[in-house]
Design an enzyme around this catalytic site. Structure first.
Site, PDB file in Angstrom:
ATOM      1  N   GLU A  64      33.531 -21.485 -32.910  1.00 37.09           N
ATOM      2  CA  GLU A  64      34.224 -20.682 -31.911  1.00 37.09           C
ATOM      3  C   GLU A  64      33.744 -19.231 -31.967  1.00 37.09           C
ATOM      4  O   GLU A  64      33.430 -18.627 -30.942  1.00 37.09           O
ATOM      5  CB  GLU A  64      35.738 -20.745 -32.157  1.00 37.09           C
ATOM      6  N   ASP A 121      36.242 -26.621 -28.683  1.00 36.96           N
ATOM      7  CA  ASP A 121      36.146 -25.363 -27.940  1.00 36.96           C
ATOM      8  C   ASP A 121      34.888 -24.600 -28.334  1.00 36.96           C
ATOM      9  O   ASP A 121      34.256 -23.966 -27.493  1.00 36.96           O
ATOM     10  CB  ASP A 121      37.412 -24.514 -28.102  1.00 36.96           C
TER      11      ASP A 121
END
Lengths: 351, 705
Positions: A64, A121
């Protein structure tokens, strides 16, 4: 929540979200972070080797942070910085056999990758930023890597839940078998602005359906008195519930959701109303879902900027002190720049 | 350029072709080995033909070199070399390699530059320092040689900002790319992402050379871990055929011995120069003996043992002595094993594994007191050390006659047993207390063990026996009622005439023992039978620490002592044996043990879990189905009773008592005609039960009408 209610909400979502998924020119975004802001950010959180450091989390890095670093470097137009972050990301994290990124990297451990699992993500952010950079800087190597990663996401992370395409939080775990038939998802992993790019990069996968299911999910996951989503949501045949085994809070994950919606073009309205209400009545906070009360008030300017961005969507100018970026710690500083970038891109009248 | 360099370059090309072929394949799921055919067959033979001079030279014509040198990896972003005018040939890479003393790369770079700039002449003495004016570039090379790659990139970026026309040297760009890939491949390999390792290697043939033997090792490891030992062997063969560093060669063959099946690593020994692989041959011996030492099956080659014993005596570390210790321990030579573990412990006093072997050997020698004293210090180290210690405790406390154990020793034993919540040792403490006439203490131990494991039949038995000894008939009956349908010996404690008696003038108290007919017989030995059972049955180790081969005789021994629940546990372990005969015997034993303790469904499962002779099969199934029929009838499941009896008929003729049972089942199901027919047949033999059954049928039918 019943399945029929879920279906009804799907209609609501389709009518009101108005999230662009494809076939709409993506915002350029380049130049929405100033050189000075990016330099200040990079001086604090980016090593010369291109590692983006989560300073509060024991100085680790993760897919991330690398993805955010790439996106911000692109937004600031720093090609060298982008390349450094990419080099680190590829050499250190893109080492999985399924071509997704390992999520957790620790300088003090040997080998440095301390958890080779992925976090979806992170994968989406990296593929998205690579796609943007490859396209606007005409860099074949970035585009090629973006296509590979987008395909890997499409192949490994999309799954079916209640006849909808959803994003699994990771390639391992979170599955129905691990959770008594429930599928656990993280609504803040739906980075809506990335899906049109993923559609271009890997057109064989159902990104539009994924975007639609995300909007529907966020619209339906209104839990507790504050009617907000939890960080982790369980999907079962009966509908949605806060995921068991996870704290039932509107927490550090979920606070990004309104920002992602805004950056993807959502307008003030039904999809955002509960977030707007929480911002107006409680302010930046981690909110306990059972009580609707804050369990932790967030004072960092980065978190306040999230609320300011929401208010701006409804016409309120951004407070003077939030327009200047000063790095504090990795996560709120990242959100601060992403929110400023949104305002400059889509709501310049708020500045 | 030396012939040798050319040979290497050609080999590089050969391997490159092989790997690239694979690179064109879609990502291959492990286990699908469609890569061992075709290209590999052509590539590696050429790799091994290092002395096939003429062919090599023909293939290594200079104009082919750019394609083949290790500096020309595909997919780099640098502009094509032909963009350069021959006037400004960049010799910085030459300078770098010269400074590094890397003659091989230096020659490769000369060849590369010659191929690009045909008129160019290399410096007369390339190893001499070159007067080079570009200090900035010089610094980049310096940083590169120090492994500060990020700083090289930063320096390149800075310079391009200042001088937009400036281009970094191709060689530097390519080396940086290659370094990136090498780092990535290394990271993937550290993370055991074998598919990624092979993918990355396939796309970067320039890494698969003697310059990066570590990369070749990792590729080989990736192949070996994805069920492609032949490809792993090829990679090792490439190194042994082409690379000269003696340490790397030896490390290569040792890795091959460790990773590959023996027949594959054997082939690689043909690459030996002189006796450079002697240490690897010793590794092979270690591996062979080590494999045998893991189980109790088989014996090692005497020559291997002799060599390994020589090595072990000369060794500075504990590996070889410990290996021999385990080998002899599992071959019932605890004395020899103890000597080797003593050696191992002298070399590695901190090794928990060697300490475990030492303690287990003492246990096997029945030197339990020593083992307990020694093992106490290790009990916290690992679970295995704890298990060995508990084995010592059980052995010590079950010795016959019971040994005197000092209060301080008992105290520490109790502290470990309580912390470990170990039922076997807890029970043993109970019997030990019982033998010392501390019956209340014994009762508490059995109660404690039952809290740890409510399904522990032996503890329940102990509890019932000790409560009876305390004349606590009510308390004993609670246990007996709860266990009667699961344990024959507990059920029998509740029957008249089977009361435990405190007998004799001294502390020895005999718990009752039953023979197979269920008749109480006086224990022959002076000590408490259940307590001594494990020791009598040839070992003190808790059942769950036994190997399959040890477990089988333990099971039969426990059967002889009529302790079917423990026997079943021992047989279940024995059923994991690799030996089919042991498995079959164990399944037979487990089935009989479960039958004896009344657990018929388990008995049926055990009977079916390994092939049995038809005689045994008949015996087992007859017993299983008989017990099932009786149990089903008792539960009021009459239709199923009939089914069980029908099934039993396939194995054995229905005896009269079962015939009567069938009749009663029909009667309960109101199948009066069937019941009457059966009772009539059985009544013909004078069975009073059948006659009573006939009367019942009569009454039931008239009552209905």
């Amino acid at each position: 929540m019943s399945a029929s209610l879920l279906r009804r909400l799907a209609v609501v979502a389709a009518c009101y979200t108005a999230l662009p998924v494809a076939a709409q020119p993506a915002p350029t975004m380049e130049g929405t972070v100033s050189g000075a802001e990016w330099t200040a950010y990079a001086d604090h959180f980016v090593g010369e080797d291109g590692r983006v450091v989560d300073d509060v989390n024991g100085g680790i890095s993760h897919s991330e942070s690398q993805g955010y670093g790439l996106l911000l470097a692109y937004s600031a137009g720093d090609r060298d910085g982008f390349d450094r972050i990419w080099t680190f990301t590829r050499n250190e994290l893109l080492i999985r056999s399924d071509r997704l990124a390992a999520w957790k990297w620790d300088a003090s451990a040997k080998p440095h990758v301390v958890d080779v699992n992925n976090a979806s993500d992170g994968d989406v952010l990296i593929a998205y930023a690579l796609g943007l950079a490859g396209e606007s800087w005409r860099n074949q190597r970035y585009s090629e890597a973006a296509r590979g990663l987008a395909s890997a996401i499409g192949e490994n992370l999309l799954t079916d839940a209640n006849n909808r395409i959803v994003l699994r939080p990771g390639a391992e775990g979170f599955g129905r078998a691990d959770n008594n038939g429930m599928l656990v998802v993280n609504p803040s992993y739906w980075i809506f602005e990335a899906f049109p790019m993923l559609e271009k990069l890997a057109p064989d996968h159902p990104w539009q359906q994924l975007a639609a299911s995300g909007a529907e999910l966020i619209n339906a996951a209104r839990f507790g008195p504050a009617r907000l989503p939890t960080d982790w949501v369980a999907i079962s045949a009966e509908g949605l519930t806060p995921a068991p085994d996870f704290p039932a809070v509107y927490g550090y994950n979920a606070i990004r959701i309104p920002l992602y919606l805004l950056r993807a073009g959502a307008k003030s309205g039904p999809l955002l109303e509960n977030f707007e209400h929480a911002a107006a009545s409680i302010g930046p906070a981690i909110i306990d879902i059972a009580t609707g009360q804050p369990v932790e008030t967030l004072t960092d300017p980065g978190y306040r900027m999230l609320d300011a961005a929401l208010a701006c969507a409804a016409g309120t100018p951004v407070p003077e002190d939030l327009r200047r970026f000063e790095p504090t710690t990795y996560y709120p500083s990242t959100l601060h720049l992403l929110a400023l970038s949104y305002v400059r891109e889509r709501q310049p009248q708020c500045l | 350029m030396s012939v040798k360099t050319l040979v290497q370059l050609v080999v590089v090309a050969g391997v490159a072709t092989w790997i690239v072929t694979e690179g064109l394949m879609p990502p291959t799921p492990p286990g699908v080995d469609d890569l061992t055919t075709g290209a590999i067959g052509t590539a590696i033979p050429s790799a091994r033909r290092t002395d096939a001079g003429p062919l090599v030279i023909t293939q290594a014509m200079p104009d082919e070199l750019p394609r083949n040198t290790q500096l020309n990896s595909p997919g780099t972003a640098s502009p094509p070399p032909t963009d350069r005018r021959s006037g400004d040939v960049d010799e910085s890479a030459l300078r770098y390699f010269a400074r590094q003393g890397d003659a091989r790369r230096l020659e490769a770079e000369i060849a590369r530059l010659r191929a690009i700039y045909p008129g160019w002449q290399p410096p007369a003495d390339p190893l001499a320092p070159v007067d080079y004016a570009d200090h900035e570039l010089d610094r980049m090379w310096q940083l590169f040689s120090e492994g500060r790659y990020a700083e090289v990139r930063a320096a390149i970026a800075d310079r391009r900002k200042k001088e937009p026309q400036w281009q970094p040297p191709d060689a530097l760009v390519q080396l940086l790319d290659q370094t990136d890939t090498r780092i990535r491949l290394t990271n993937a390999s550290d993370a055991k992402q074998w598919g990624a390792v092979v993918d990355i290697a396939a796309k970067t043939p320039s890494l698969l050379t003697c310059d990066y033997v570590d990369v070749l090792w990792r590729v080989a490891e990736a192949f070996a871990n994805t069920d492609r030992p032949n490809r792993a062997e090829d990679a090792y063969a490439y190194i042994l055929a082409n690379c000269d560093n003696p340490q790397e060669r030896l490390a290569t063959i040792r890795k091959a011995v460790a990773l590959l099946p023996e027949k594959d690593s054997d082939t690689l020994f043909t690459f030996e120069r002189g006796d450079e692989f002697a240490a690897a041959r010793d590794d092979q011996i270690r591996r062979r003996v080590g494999k045998i030492a893991e189980t109790e099956e088989g014996l090692a080659d005497p020559a291997d043992l002799t060599r390994l014993e020589d090595l072990a005596r000369a060794a500075a570390d504990s590996g070889d002595p410990a290996l021999l210790g385990w080998y002899y321990y599992r071959r019932d030579k605890p004395g020899v094993a103890l000597d080797w573990f003593t050696d191992a412990r002298e070399r590695a006093p901190e090794s928990a594994k060697a300490a475990e072997g030492y303690a287990l050997s003492l246990n096997q020698l029945d030197r339990f007191a020593e083992a307990e004293t020694f093992g106490y210090d290790w009990a916290d180290a690992t679970e295995d050390n704890l298990a060995a210690y508990l084995g010592s405790v059980v052995g010590l406390l079950s010795m016959d006659p019971p040994p005197r154990v000092s209060e301080s020793t008992l105290e520490r034993i109790v502290s470990v047993v309580v912390k470990a919540r170990d039922p076997a040792a807890g029970e043993q403490l109970g019997w030990y207390a019982y033998n010392l006439k501390q019956i209340k203490t014994a009762t508490r131990w059995f109660e404690t063990v039952l809290r740890w494991d409510p399904e522990d039949e032996s503890a329940a038995y102990g509890l019932a026996v000790t409560r009876l000894a305390l004349k606590d008939r009510t308390g004993a009956n609670v246990v007996i009622r709860e266990w009667a349908d699961r344990s024959e010996r507990i059920a029998k404690l509740g029957k008249p005439g089977s009361r435990t008696e405190l007998r004799g003038p001294n502390y020895t108290i005999d718990a009752p023992v039953y023979d197979e007919g269920g008749i109480v017989r006086t224990p022959v030995r002076r000590t408490a039978a259940p307590a001594a059972a494990p020791a009598r049955c040839g070992g003190s180790a808790p059942v769950n620490t036994l190997t399959p081969t040890q477990a089988l005789p333990r099971g039969w021994c426990l059967m002889d002592l009529n302790r079917p629940v423990e026997a079943a546990a021992a047989f279940e372990i024995a059923m994991r044996s690799p030996n089919a005969k042991v498995r079959s015997d164990a399944a037979y034993g487990a089935s009989l043990a479960n039958l004896r303790s009344g657990v018929t469904d388990k008995a049926a499962v055990a009977a079916a879990s390994a092939p049995q002779s038809s005689k045994r099969q008949t015996e087992l199934m007859t017993s299983v189905l008989t017990q099932q029929a009786l149990a089903l009838y008792a539960e009021g499941r009459y239709a199923e009773t009939i089914l069980a009896l029908d099934a039993r008929n396939q194995y054995a003729q229905e005896q009269n008592d079962l015939l009567v049972l069938r009749g009663w089942a029909y009667l309960k199901m109101r199948r009066y005609a069937d019941a009457r027919r059966i009772f009539q047949a059985a009544a013909g033999t004078g069975s009073p039960d059948a006659i009573r059954g006939l009367a019942e049928v009569q009454a039931a039918q008239s009552g209905l009408r």
